[in-house]
Design a protein around this motif. Structure first.
Motif, mmCIF file in Angstrom:
data_model
loop_
_atom_site.group_PDB
_atom_site.id
_atom_site.type_symbol
_atom_site.label_atom_id
_atom_site.label_comp_id
_atom_site.label_asym_id
_atom_site.label_seq_id
_atom_site.Cartn_x
_atom_site.Cartn_y
_atom_site.Cartn_z
ATOM 1 N N GLN A 59 25.801 31.979 99.132
ATOM 2 C CA GLN A 59 24.412 32.361 99.287
ATOM 3 C C GLN A 59 24.343 34.027 99.086
ATOM 4 O O GLN A 59 23.680 34.622 98.653
ATOM 5 C CB GLN A 59 23.793 31.833 100.498
ATOM 6 N N TYR A 60 25.454 34.587 100.064
ATOM 7 C CA TYR A 60 25.297 36.001 100.254
ATOM 8 C C TYR A 60 26.632 36.768 99.603
ATOM 9 O O TYR A 60 27.462 36.349 100.080
ATOM 10 C CB TYR A 60 25.029 36.396 101.604
ATOM 11 N N PRO A 61 26.617 37.208 98.469
ATOM 12 C CA PRO A 61 27.723 37.681 97.714
ATOM 13 C C PRO A 61 28.462 38.863 98.743
ATOM 14 O O PRO A 61 27.834 39.675 99.115
ATOM 15 C CB PRO A 61 27.387 38.425 96.486
ATOM 16 N N LYS A 62 29.757 38.496 98.861
ATOM 17 C CA LYS A 62 30.539 39.700 99.591
ATOM 18 C C LYS A 62 31.757 40.126 98.605
ATOM 19 O O LYS A 62 32.624 39.180 98.325
ATOM 20 C CB LYS A 62 30.876 39.206 100.636
ATOM 21 N N PHE A 63 32.054 41.373 98.773
ATOM 22 C CA PHE A 63 33.166 41.972 97.994
ATOM 23 C C PHE A 63 34.341 42.201 98.909
ATOM 24 O O PHE A 63 34.024 43.071 99.886
ATOM 25 C CB PHE A 63 32.857 42.963 96.850
ATOM 26 N N ASP A 64 35.255 42.115 98.774
ATOM 27 C CA ASP A 64 36.572 42.176 99.449
ATOM 28 C C ASP A 64 37.171 43.646 98.943
ATOM 29 O O ASP A 64 37.992 43.826 98.170
ATOM 30 C CB ASP A 64 37.605 41.321 99.465
ATOM 31 N N GLY A 65 36.938 44.804 99.750
ATOM 32 C CA GLY A 65 37.553 45.979 99.631
ATOM 33 C C GLY A 65 36.662 46.714 98.246
ATOM 34 O O GLY A 65 35.701 46.365 97.780
ATOM 35 N N LYS A 66 37.436 47.939 98.033
ATOM 36 C CA LYS A 66 36.742 48.840 96.875
ATOM 37 C C LYS A 66 37.568 48.390 95.857
ATOM 38 O O LYS A 66 38.452 47.975 95.603
ATOM 39 C CB LYS A 66 36.785 50.387 97.296
ATOM 40 N N GLY A 67 36.885 49.093 94.501
ATOM 41 C CA GLY A 67 37.469 48.666 93.291
ATOM 42 C C GLY A 67 36.391 48.640 92.030
ATOM 43 O O GLY A 67 35.354 48.534 92.456
ATOM 44 N N THR A 68 37.057 48.611 90.986
ATOM 45 C CA THR A 68 35.978 48.416 89.938
ATOM 46 C C THR A 68 35.537 46.903 89.898
ATOM 47 O O THR A 68 36.419 46.085 90.172
ATOM 48 C CB THR A 68 36.620 48.914 88.515
ATOM 49 N N VAL A 69 34.555 46.439 89.124
ATOM 50 C CA VAL A 69 34.177 45.345 88.691
ATOM 51 C C VAL A 69 35.378 44.639 87.885
ATOM 52 O O VAL A 69 35.552 43.391 88.354
ATOM 53 C CB VAL A 69 32.718 45.067 88.142
ATOM 54 N N ARG A 70 35.846 45.261 87.049
ATOM 55 C CA ARG A 70 36.724 44.703 86.235
ATOM 56 C C ARG A 70 38.157 44.236 87.138
ATOM 57 O O ARG A 70 38.769 43.085 86.843
ATOM 58 C CB ARG A 70 37.344 45.750 85.221
ATOM 59 N N GLN A 104 23.050 43.274 90.761
ATOM 60 C CA GLN A 104 24.398 43.363 89.966
ATOM 61 C C GLN A 104 25.366 42.708 90.681
ATOM 62 O O GLN A 104 26.276 41.955 89.981
ATOM 63 C CB GLN A 104 24.719 45.050 89.887
ATOM 64 N N ARG A 105 25.389 42.716 92.027
ATOM 65 C CA ARG A 105 26.140 42.100 92.906
ATOM 66 C C ARG A 105 26.120 40.439 92.556
ATOM 67 O O ARG A 105 27.051 39.671 92.519
ATOM 68 C CB ARG A 105 25.980 42.460 94.278
ATOM 69 N N GLN A 106 24.940 40.082 92.444
ATOM 70 C CA GLN A 106 24.607 38.612 92.120
ATOM 71 C C GLN A 106 25.265 38.075 90.857
ATOM 72 O O GLN A 106 25.985 37.254 90.874
ATOM 73 C CB GLN A 106 23.189 38.356 92.194
ATOM 74 N N ARG A 107 25.093 38.978 89.789
ATOM 75 C CA ARG A 107 25.686 38.646 88.451
ATOM 76 C C ARG A 107 27.229 38.672 88.681
ATOM 77 O O ARG A 107 27.699 37.865 87.737
ATOM 78 C CB ARG A 107 25.126 39.424 87.611
ATOM 79 N N VAL A 108 27.571 39.603 89.281
ATOM 80 C CA VAL A 108 29.107 39.700 89.320
ATOM 81 C C VAL A 108 29.666 38.472 89.876
ATOM 82 O O VAL A 108 30.868 37.729 89.357
ATOM 83 C CB VAL A 108 29.749 40.825 89.988
ATOM 84 N N GLU A 109 29.098 37.883 91.176
ATOM 85 C CA GLU A 109 29.522 36.905 91.699
ATOM 86 C C GLU A 109 29.372 35.388 90.988
ATOM 87 O O GLU A 109 30.424 34.722 91.002
ATOM 88 C CB GLU A 109 28.794 36.623 93.052
ATOM 89 N N ILE A 110 28.090 35.295 90.396
ATOM 90 C CA ILE A 110 27.966 34.174 89.482
ATOM 91 C C ILE A 110 29.025 34.193 88.297
ATOM 92 O O ILE A 110 29.531 33.102 87.808
ATOM 93 C CB ILE A 110 26.606 34.334 88.785
ATOM 94 N N SER A 111 29.466 35.483 87.820
ATOM 95 C CA SER A 111 30.457 35.503 86.567
ATOM 96 C C SER A 111 31.700 35.180 87.231
ATOM 97 O O SER A 111 32.719 34.432 86.751
ATOM 98 C CB SER A 111 30.628 36.829 86.120
ATOM 99 N N ARG A 112 32.264 35.559 88.433
ATOM 100 C CA ARG A 112 33.483 35.182 89.075
ATOM 101 C C ARG A 112 33.461 33.585 89.378
ATOM 102 O O ARG A 112 34.471 32.834 88.780
ATOM 103 C CB ARG A 112 33.463 35.816 90.631
ATOM 104 N N CYS A 113 32.235 32.876 89.487
ATOM 105 C CA CYS A 113 32.291 31.614 89.786
ATOM 106 C C CYS A 113 32.501 30.789 88.614
ATOM 107 O O CYS A 113 33.127 29.806 88.266
ATOM 108 C CB CYS A 113 31.152 31.107 90.508
ATOM 109 N N LEU A 114 31.505 31.203 87.484
ATOM 110 C CA LEU A 114 31.659 30.348 86.255
ATOM 111 C C LEU A 114 32.864 30.545 85.492
ATOM 112 O O LEU A 114 33.402 29.833 84.517
ATOM 113 C CB LEU A 114 30.423 30.997 85.326
ATOM 114 N N GLY A 115 33.611 31.964 85.785
ATOM 115 C CA GLY A 115 34.663 32.111 84.972
ATOM 116 C C GLY A 115 35.826 31.424 85.435
ATOM 117 O O GLY A 115 36.814 31.432 84.542
ATOM 118 N N GLN A 116 35.783 30.703 86.540
ATOM 119 C CA GLN A 116 36.882 29.809 86.982
ATOM 120 C C GLN A 116 36.707 28.553 86.065
ATOM 121 O O GLN A 116 35.711 27.935 85.840
ATOM 122 C CB GLN A 116 36.506 29.600 88.328
ATOM 123 N N PRO A 117 37.991 27.978 85.742
ATOM 124 C CA PRO A 117 38.122 26.722 85.281
ATOM 125 C C PRO A 117 38.101 25.789 86.359
ATOM 126 O O PRO A 117 38.656 25.775 87.362
ATOM 127 C CB PRO A 117 39.380 26.545 84.504
#
Length: 587
Positions: free
Chosen positions: A405-416, A455-468
Motif C-alpha cells: 500500500q505504501y511504497p518504500k525504497f531501501d537506500g539511495k540511488g537511481t531508479v534504474r 512517481q514513487r507509485q509508478r516505480v513500485e508498480i513497475s517493480r511488481c509487474l516487472g517480476q515474472p
C-alpha cells in the motif's frame, strides 16, 4: 511563436557525455552562444537564440532536453518559472468566493505549483529571476479577478491541506482529538471528528495513524482553521468511497457564504461531487503547464476527458477517454483454477477478519473493494506471505509479486539501479511491457529519494509487474496517479495478466479504475476497525451492486462520456436505481 527549452537536470549527465547538445547545435557552430555551460558545467540553452531545430533533443544521449513551441496566446503569460530551462507555469486558477473550484490534469504540469502561488507559499516571478513586486503583479493581472486577489494576499487568511500527508507525523505530535481542539478556530472539531470518521482514533497518537486516517486528519485540520481561502491538494488519496464523499460534503459546505475553495483532485467522481467550476490544466509534464479558463464542473470534466479545449482550439490528447455503461460479460471459468484460497481467519487485538474460500483463474484480475479498516490489506498480506493466518493455511506453489500500500525504497540511488536490484531480468521486454506504458522509462536516472508520490507509485508498480510471477498483488496502485496514468496502469496490468496467463488481486478505492481493470470482484463488508468478512469473487454486476448497496451510493452516467457521476442521496435517480437494484451499471 513563443518557445521554451527545458533541460531535465536529473537526467543531464555532462560528465558522462561529449556535450553533443553543444557540439551539434547549428547556432553554436556559427559562433552564437545558443548553448553555453553554467557555473556547474550544466548546459544552458538560450531560448532567444534557439531556432527550434530539435537537433540537441535527438543528440542528447540521456534524453534530457525538450524544445517546445507554445501557442501564440501564451506569449508574455508566464506566471512562474523555476529558473532558466526549467518548468514554467502559464496562467492561474481563479478563487471564487462562495464557490468550489477544481483543478484537473496530468501529474507534473503545475497544479501544486498553482496552489503554492495562490497560497503565498512563494511569490510569482512572472518568468524572471526574482519574485515580482506588488506593482508588477498589479500591472500583469490588471483587469482580471486576480488583480484584486494579489493586492490583498497579505491581508487574507489561507488554510492549505498539502498533497503529502505522510510527512504530517514529523510536523505535529500528540493525540488526534487534542491536536484538532488546539487548532480549532471555528468551533468545529467535534463535528469534524464525527463527519470525517475520526471517532475511533481521536485518542491515538498522530504517528500511529494509517494513510487514510492521516488524510482525514489533514482535511479536518485545514477545515478547522478560520480562513477566507481554503486549498486542498488531492484530499481523496487513501480514502474509501464513503470517506471520500463525507470529505467532499465537508469541503463543499465550506464554500457556503464568503469562503473560496480550490481543489486538486484525480478522482473524477469526487471532483464532480464537490465543485462548481473546473480549470482544465494541460501541457508537458515537468516542462510546462497551462491553466485554462474556468468551465462549469460537468463541462469542464467532459472537456478534460475529450482532450480538446474548443474555445482555445487546443487538442492536448490524441484520444478521448470513454467509459463503458454496461457490465462486462461474465468471466469464463476455463479449466483448472490457477489458485484456490481456503477459508481463512486472522485476529488482531480488537479486530477479526474472516475470509470465505474462493478460486481464481489464469488470465483474470479480481478487484478488491470495501471500506477502509475492513481487512483488505490484511488479506493481501496473507496471500503475499507477510502475515500468517490465525486459522487456515495458504498452500500454493506460485511465484508471487507484491506491491504494498505504501511504497518504500531501501537506500539511495537511481531508479534504474533500484529496479535492476529487484528484477531478475531488466531487459527490453520489461521496458516495452511495463516501463514505457507507465512512463517510468523517463525516470530511470532520477534519484529515488527525490521522487514525487505519483512517481514513487509508478516505480513500485513497475517493480511488481516487472517480476515474472503467477500471482500479482497490488494494494492501492491508483493512489497519487492522475486519470491517464490510472488507465495506463490498468491497460499494462491487463496485458501482462493475459500474456503471462497469470492472475491478480487489486485493492483500490477508485471505482472507475476497479471497473476498468476487473473481471470479478471480491467484496469486503463488516464493521470497520472491528470485524471484516468477504463475499465472492463475484461477477461485476453482482459485485458492484453488493458493494455500493453496502455504502448506500448510486451512480448515474454522463450522456456524452459515459463516466459515472454520484447521485445525490434521495434524488429521483438515486431512488429509482435503488428500487431497481442497479447501483452502478445502467444497461
Amino acid at each position: 511563436m513563443p518557445r521554451i527549452a527545458i533541460l531535465d537536470r536529473e537526467k543531464c549527465k555532462p560528465e558522462k557525455c561529449s556535450l553533443e547538445c553543444q557540439r551539434f547545435c547549428p547556432g553554436v557552430r556559427v559562433g552564437e552562444e545558443t548553448i553555453v555551460l553554467d557555473e556547474e558545467e550544466i548546459p544552458l540553452i538560450s531560448e532567444e537564440l534557439c531556432t527550434g531545430c530539435g537537433i540537441c533533443v535527438h543528440k542528447c544521449p540521456f534524453e534530457a532536453i525538450n524544445i517546445i513551441n507554445l501557442p501564440e496566446e501564451l506569449e508574455g503569460r508566464c506566471i512562474h518559472r523555476y529558473g532558466p530551462n526549467r518548468f514554467a507555469l502559464y496562467e492561474l486558477p481563479i478563487p471564487r468566493y462562495g464557490k468550489v473550484t477544481g483543478l484537473v490534469g496530468r501529474n507534473g504540469i503545475g497544479k501544486t505549483t498553482a496552489l503554492n502561488l495562490l497560497s503565498g507559499e512563494f511569490t510569482p516571478n512572472l518568468g524572471g529571476e526574482e519574485p515580482a513586486s506588488g506593482a508588477d503583479l498589479n500591472e500583469f493581472f490588471k483587469g482580471s479577478e486576480l488583480q484584486a486577489y494579489f493586492s490583498e494576499i497579505g491581508e487574507v487568511n489561507i488554510s492549505y491541506k498539502p498533497q503529502r500527508i505522510a510527512n504530517l507525523p514529523s510536523v505535529v505530535k500528540g493525540k488526534v482529538g487534542e491536536l484538532l481542539t488546539s487548532i480549532d478556530e471555528r468551533g468545529k472539531s467535534g463535528e469534524l471528528i464525527r463527519e470525517l470518521d475520526l471517532e475511533e482514533v481521536k485518542n491515538h497518537k498522530v504517528e500511529n495513524l494509517s494513510g487514510g486516517e492521516l488524510q482525514r486528519l489533514g482535511i479536518a485540520a485545514a477545515v478547522a482553521k478560520e480562513a477566507d481561502l481554503y486549498y486542498f491538494d488531492e484530499p481523496s488519496s487513501h480514502l474509501d468511497i464513503y470517506q471520500r464523499l463525507n470529505a467532499a460534503r465537508v469541503i463543499r459546505r465550506l464554500a457556503k457564504g464568503d469562503k473560496a475553495v480550490i481543489i486538486v483532485e484525480h478522482d473524477l467522481a469526487a471532483l464532480d461531487y464537490m465543485c462548481d467550476y473546473v480549470h482544465v490544466m494541460y501541457g508537458t509534464p515537468s516542462a510546462y503547464g497551462v491553466v485554462s479558463e474556468p468551465r462549469g464542473v460537468r463541462v469542464g470534466i467532459n472537456t478534460f476527458l475529450n482532450g480538446y479545449l474548443k474555445e482555445e482550439n487546443i487538442r492536448f490528447r490524441d484520444e478521448s477517454i470513454r467509459f463503458e455503461t454496461r457490465a462486462p460479460k461474465k468471466a469464463r471459468e476455463v479449466g483448472v483454477p490457477l489458485f484456490d484460497f481456503p477459508k481463512l481467519m486472522k485476529r488482531f487485538k480488537g479486530f477479526k477478519l474472516e475470509v470465505q474460500e474462493g478460486k481464481v483463474f489464469a488470465g483474470e484480475i479480481v478487484g478488491i473493494v470495501g471500506p477502509n479498516a475492513i481487512g483488505k490489506t490484511t488479506f493481501v498480506r496473507m496471500l503475499a506471505g507477510d502475515l500468517k493466518p490465525t486459522q487456515g493455511e495458504i498452500e500454493k506453489e506460485l511465484e508471487v509479486a507484491y506491491k504494498p500500500q505504501y511504497p518504500k525504497f531501501d537506500g539511495k540511488g537511481t531508479v534504474r539501479n533500484y529496479l535492476k536490484s529487484h528484477l531478475p531480468e531488466f531487459n527490453q521486454d520489461v521496458k516495452v511491457e511495463v516501463l514505457e506504458p507507465l512512463g517510468v522509462d523517463e525516470l530511470l536516472e532520477a534519484d529515488t529519494t527525490a521522487l514525487s508520490g505519483g512517481q514513487r507509485q509508478r516505480v513500485e508498480i513497475s517493480r511488481c509487474l516487472g517480476q515474472p510471477a503467477d500471482l500479482y498483488l497490488l494494494d492501492e496502485p491508483s493512489a497519487y496517479l492522475d486519470v491517464e496514468q490510472r488507465l495506463s496502469m490498468a491497460r499494462a496490468l491487463s496485458r501482462i495478466i493475459d500474456d503471462r496467463e497469470a492472475t491478480a488481486f487489486v485493492v483500490d478505492h477508485d471505482v472507475l479504475t476497479i471497473d476498468y481493470l476487473s473481471n470479478r470482484l471480491l467484496v469486503f463488508h463488516g464493521e470497520p476497525g472491528r470485524k471484516g468478512a468477504t463475499r465472492g469473487p463475484l461477477e461485476m454486476r453482482e459485485g458492484m451492486n453488493s458493494f455500493l448497496q453496502e455504502v448506500g451510493i448510486t451512480f448515474r452516467r454522463d450522456p456524452h462520456t459515459g463516466r459515472p457521476r454520484v447521485n445525490k442521496p434521495g434524488s429521483r435517480m438515486d431512488r429509482e436505481q435503488k428500487e431497481q437494484g442497479e447501483y452502478y451499471y445502467t444497461g
